[in-house]
Design a protein around this motif. Sequence first.
Motif, short mmCIF file in Angstrom:
data_model
loop_
_atom_site.label_atom_id
_atom_site.label_comp_id
_atom_site.label_asym_id
_atom_site.label_seq_id
_atom_site.Cartn_x
_atom_site.Cartn_y
_atom_site.Cartn_z
N ASP A 227 -42.98 110.52 37.68
CA ASP A 227 -43.17 111.54 37.07
C ASP A 227 -43.53 112.73 37.85
O ASP A 227 -43.91 114.01 37.69
N ILE B 143 -41.93 116.08 37.53
CA ILE B 143 -41.96 116.96 36.29
C ILE B 143 -43.04 117.97 36.66
O ILE B 143 -44.17 117.67 36.81
N ARG C 233 -48.70 111.91 29.70
CA ARG C 233 -48.03 111.11 30.92
C ARG C 233 -47.49 109.94 30.39
O ARG C 233 -47.46 109.38 29.04
N TYR C 234 -46.71 109.00 31.10
CA TYR C 234 -46.00 108.04 30.64
C TYR C 234 -45.92 106.62 31.65
O TYR C 234 -46.35 107.05 32.66
N ALA D 243 -45.95 106.36 26.15
CA ALA D 243 -46.27 107.89 26.30
C ALA D 243 -47.66 108.20 25.71
O ALA D 243 -47.47 107.83 24.47
N GLU E 199 -40.38 116.69 28.59
CA GLU E 199 -39.51 115.82 29.65
C GLU E 199 -40.44 114.60 29.83
O GLU E 199 -39.82 113.42 29.71
N VAL E 200 -41.53 114.59 29.67
CA VAL E 200 -42.43 113.11 29.71
C VAL E 200 -41.83 112.24 28.61
O VAL E 200 -41.71 111.11 28.56
N ARG F 283 -38.43 111.16 29.01
CA ARG F 283 -38.21 110.26 29.99
C ARG F 283 -38.70 108.77 29.64
O ARG F 283 -37.97 107.96 29.95
N ALA F 284 -39.64 108.79 28.92
CA ALA F 284 -40.30 107.54 28.50
C ALA F 284 -39.23 106.82 27.65
O ALA F 284 -39.15 105.50 27.46
#
Length: 555
Positions: free
Chosen positions: A70, A73, A105-106, A119, A136-137, A140-141
């Motif tokens: 990430d 990001i 966070r992921y 996540a 986005e996190v 994306r996860a």
Amino acid sequence: MTELIDAVGRTGTDQESTWMKCPSCAEYQYKPQLERNLRVCARCGHHLRLDARRRLELLLDDGSWLPGEDADIETRDVLDFRDHKPYRQRIEQARAKTGERDAARYGVGMIGGTPLMVAVMEFGFMGGSMGGAVGEVVTRAAECALAERLPLLIVCASGGARMQEGSISLMQMAKTSQAIARLHEAGLLVVCLLTDPTFGGVTASFAMLGDVLVAEPGALIGFAGPGVIRETIGEDLPPGFQTAEFLVEHGLLDAVVTRAQLRPYLAKVLAAHRPNSTASPQIPPVTITDPDAVTARPAAEIVKLARERERPTTLSIAAVAFDSFIELRGDRMFADSAALVGGPATLGGRTVMLIGHEKGSDTKESIARNFGMPEPEGYRKALRLMRHAAKFGMPIVTLIDTPGAYPGIGAEERGQAGAIARAIMESSRLPVPIVAVVTGEGGSGGALALGVADTVLIFENSYYSVISPEGCAAILWGTRSAAGAAAQALKITAAELLRLGVVDGVIPEAEAAPDIVTMAGDLRAAVANALNELSAVPGPDLVEARYRKFRAFGS
């Protein structure tokens, strides 16, 4: 306690660093002990908030966390926003305070040895608000979970959308929701853990889209916050409004789980959703398929036996006949009907979706469970669990024991007939094996909502009927006293139903009081054998055969 606080308090800031007041009961807690107790108040059980790092330590197997990629990001000030402070300054202050780059966070971890994508949100970072970086996190996860074919766990803690990013923040609701939709379409498990607080755009998007929704005790969860609601509509809110317990009662969550039990609970959920890879061992047949081999008893006597209070209920059978059972609750719309229960269960190494009517084991519980007569919410819950089973390729096992669907005013107002109709229709088209067992009373459409199955079995001292004998007698004989004659005329006993082809097999019983151990053992064997046969049939063929089975009645 007061004397101890006073003694510590004389050292000035030592009290602040050593003691902490519970925000719920105002009891002072010794901080090291509070941390050992997972930040749960020892006096009132209030769950204090956890930061993202502590949450990962609590939930994941030791040493299993691997952060996601990430680094690219970035939180962007797309509006050049300023209120009392510039948005950029607020971001820098939040980073300094939390040590996090943004509010989520992921990465990959393990729970109970099962790998999964995680996540996790950080409420301390601007109230866990969702801007472009958080969206986005989460997205994306979800995309990594899809690429790796992993379950996804989202730990939610948020005040809602981040106003400083305007409509870009609003669009994160759609962005994250469509990412979750792709996981559902791919048959991957999504679990959402809702912690205190979870509100606004997060709740109205990914937080409520999990296959399984679980919350910590007392967590506040909703769309609009209680202050906003109170100011907008000017009404007093009910006690416990928007707490996790309130949401369970209203059918919006599957479970409320204490912090100490979260990891084992999630481990059980993950284990229940692993692909079925083994069949149950072959067991000597216990079902009777010859009507003449069923013990002949008067229909009125069968009705009496089927209604005995000592007769095992779905929950008691689940505890004895199945190796494990996780109850999932709620229709995700209005309420949780206690008259119908269900959730993943294991039977000889195979995971099934167990759904059944529940009458309760004593008078108090029977009243609470509406004597096994589900409201529309019960049938909507059943259909939700059936869809869940179809998504994960789980066979469905239903246990039928109801006088019928609840005929109250509220049930009619909330669409009882439509709820039953949809359960009947959709279950007829599910591409997974379905085995139904009448364990007591099989009353009318309320029973058939769980009875559209590939294999329908019935216990010898049970009945299955279009109407209760008393109802039939009152309508056609003009008196309820003719119930015995009506029962005989309706041909509702196991032998007659087998002869009519309505059921496929009879599980034998003694005439004596029902024995839970014997009944559960025979049910386990009968269901396992039926599933062994059905599991070899491709899904489309199951659906077609089921269609032909019910198409033949009355032809």
